[in-house]
Design a protein around this motif. Structure first.
Motif, PDB file in Angstrom:
ATOM      1  N   PHE A 135       0.834  -1.193   0.000  1.00  0.00           N
ATOM      2  CA  PHE A 135       0.000   0.000   0.000  1.00  0.00           C
ATOM      3  C   PHE A 135       0.871   1.246   0.000  1.00  0.00           C
ATOM      4  CE2 PHE A 135      -2.095  -3.369   2.389  1.00  0.00           C
ATOM      5  CZ  PHE A 135      -3.214  -3.566   1.589  1.00  0.00           C
ATOM      6  N   THR A 136       0.670   2.059  -0.974  1.00  0.00           N
ATOM      7  CA  THR A 136       1.381   3.339  -0.998  1.00  0.00           C
ATOM      8  C   THR A 136       0.395   4.400  -0.558  1.00  0.00           C
ATOM      9  OG1 THR A 136       0.797   3.660  -3.300  1.00  0.00           O
ATOM     10  CG2 THR A 136       2.940   2.667  -2.851  1.00  0.00           C
ATOM     11  N   ARG A 137       0.785   5.185   0.392  1.00  0.00           N
ATOM     12  CA  ARG A 137      -0.101   6.201   0.927  1.00  0.00           C
ATOM     13  C   ARG A 137       0.058   7.498   0.157  1.00  0.00           C
ATOM     14  NH1 ARG A 137      -1.228   4.999   6.896  1.00  0.00           N
ATOM     15  NH2 ARG A 137      -0.535   2.863   7.006  1.00  0.00           N
ATOM     16  N   LYS A 138      -1.054   8.102  -0.131  1.00  0.00           N
ATOM     17  CA  LYS A 138      -1.026   9.397  -0.795  1.00  0.00           C
ATOM     18  C   LYS A 138      -0.797  10.475   0.254  1.00  0.00           C
ATOM     19  CE  LYS A 138      -4.067   8.821  -4.745  1.00  0.00           C
ATOM     20  NZ  LYS A 138      -5.279   9.319  -5.383  1.00  0.00           N
ATOM     21  N   THR A 139      -0.013  11.457  -0.113  1.00  0.00           N
ATOM     22  CA  THR A 139       0.146  12.603   0.777  1.00  0.00           C
ATOM     23  C   THR A 139      -1.155  13.403   0.760  1.00  0.00           C
ATOM     24  OG1 THR A 139       0.958  14.057  -0.960  1.00  0.00           O
ATOM     25  CG2 THR A 139       2.607  12.747   0.226  1.00  0.00           C
ATOM     26  N   SER A 140      -1.304  14.269   1.721  1.00  0.00           N
ATOM     27  CA  SER A 140      -2.496  15.131   1.758  1.00  0.00           C
ATOM     28  C   SER A 140      -2.599  15.940   0.474  1.00  0.00           C
ATOM     29  CB  SER A 140      -2.422  16.081   2.950  1.00  0.00           C
ATOM     30  OG  SER A 140      -2.452  15.361   4.135  1.00  0.00           O
ATOM     31  N   PHE A 141      -1.474  16.426   0.002  1.00  0.00           N
ATOM     32  CA  PHE A 141      -1.465  17.237  -1.200  1.00  0.00           C
ATOM     33  C   PHE A 141      -1.956  16.441  -2.400  1.00  0.00           C
ATOM     34  CE2 PHE A 141       0.573  19.347  -4.811  1.00  0.00           C
ATOM     35  CZ  PHE A 141       0.066  20.621  -4.619  1.00  0.00           C
ATOM     36  N   GLU A 142      -1.512  15.204  -2.531  1.00  0.00           N
ATOM     37  CA  GLU A 142      -1.972  14.359  -3.636  1.00  0.00           C
ATOM     38  C   GLU A 142      -3.464  14.087  -3.531  1.00  0.00           C
ATOM     39  OE1 GLU A 142       0.686  11.131  -2.940  1.00  0.00           O
ATOM     40  OE2 GLU A 142       2.069  11.765  -4.507  1.00  0.00           O
ATOM     41  N   ALA A 197       6.281  17.099  -4.802  1.00  0.00           N
ATOM     42  CA  ALA A 197       4.878  17.013  -5.226  1.00  0.00           C
ATOM     43  C   ALA A 197       4.640  17.678  -6.574  1.00  0.00           C
ATOM     44  CB  ALA A 197       3.976  17.645  -4.174  1.00  0.00           C
ATOM     45  N   THR A 198       5.372  18.756  -6.871  1.00  0.00           N
ATOM     46  CA  THR A 198       5.146  19.496  -8.116  1.00  0.00           C
ATOM     47  C   THR A 198       6.146  19.171  -9.207  1.00  0.00           C
ATOM     48  OG1 THR A 198       6.487  21.345  -7.321  1.00  0.00           O
ATOM     49  CG2 THR A 198       4.104  21.451  -6.908  1.00  0.00           C
ATOM     50  N   ASP A 199       7.149  18.385  -8.908  1.00  0.00           N
ATOM     51  CA  ASP A 199       8.221  18.060  -9.857  1.00  0.00           C
ATOM     52  C   ASP A 199       8.972  19.308 -10.316  1.00  0.00           C
ATOM     53  OD1 ASP A 199       7.662  15.306  -9.792  1.00  0.00           O
ATOM     54  OD2 ASP A 199       6.133  15.523 -11.341  1.00  0.00           O
ATOM     55  N   LEU A 200       9.103  20.273  -9.426  1.00  0.00           N
ATOM     56  CA  LEU A 200       9.835  21.505  -9.714  1.00  0.00           C
ATOM     57  C   LEU A 200      10.854  21.743  -8.610  1.00  0.00           C
ATOM     58  CD1 LEU A 200       6.891  23.894 -10.598  1.00  0.00           C
ATOM     59  CD2 LEU A 200       8.593  23.027 -12.187  1.00  0.00           C
ATOM     60  N   GLU A 201      12.054  22.164  -8.991  1.00  0.00           N
ATOM     61  CA  GLU A 201      13.048  22.521  -7.982  1.00  0.00           C
ATOM     62  C   GLU A 201      12.950  23.995  -7.623  1.00  0.00           C
ATOM     63  OE1 GLU A 201      16.978  21.262  -8.952  1.00  0.00           O
ATOM     64  OE2 GLU A 201      16.305  19.246  -9.463  1.00  0.00           O
TER      65      GLU A 201
END
Length: 137
Positions: free
Chosen positions: A4-11, A73-77
């Motif tokens: 089980f992979t848990r989603k973050t709140s943001f996801e 979460a956003t794939d941005l640095e």
């Protein structure tokens, strides 16, 4: 390793936005053409984050990317506020409207809106652009 992979709140906050609907909008409006870094999905995630955290400016949004979790979460640095502003100007308001209406339709489906509408006062969305201006006040 867990199955089980848990989603973050943001996801979880972003998950109701239909990926297929979003892909259709991206294709229709050519939103990711000539885009090197700030793709529409990353941009929308930043906007959702900014809205949920009541961030008041694009400059403040760009500064929040110092967080490792938000970068992941956003794939941005990093991203400059001017890039955010240019991207915001490139996206037609119709895209945001379609995403919003899709979310409203999901709420109606989950809350059995049609059945409840007969017994309660319906939710009405007022478009301020259609209201007359009162210049005397």
């Amino acid at each position: 390793m867990d199955k089980f992979t848990r989603k973050t709140s943001f996801e979880q906050w972003f998950s109701p936005i239909s990926s297929t609907k979003l892909e259709e909008l991206v294709e229709t409006h050519h939103l990711n053409y000539y885009t090197k870094k700030l793709h529409i999905t990353s941009f929308l995630k930043l906007l959702v984050f900014a809205q949920l955290n009541e961030i008041e400016s694009l400059r403040a949004v760009s500064e929040t990317l110092f967080s490792d979790d938000l970068q992941k979460a956003t794939d941005l640095e990093s991203i400059s506020f001017s890039q955010l502003g240019r991207r915001l100007n490139q996206i037609p308001t119709d895209v945001f409207q379609q995403v919003f209406l899709d979310l409203v339709a999901q709420i109606h489906a989950k809350s059995q809106y049609e059945q409840r509408r007969k017994t309660t006062t319906p939710l009405k969305i007022i478009d301020s652009s259609t209201l007359p201006l009162n210049l005397n006040n």
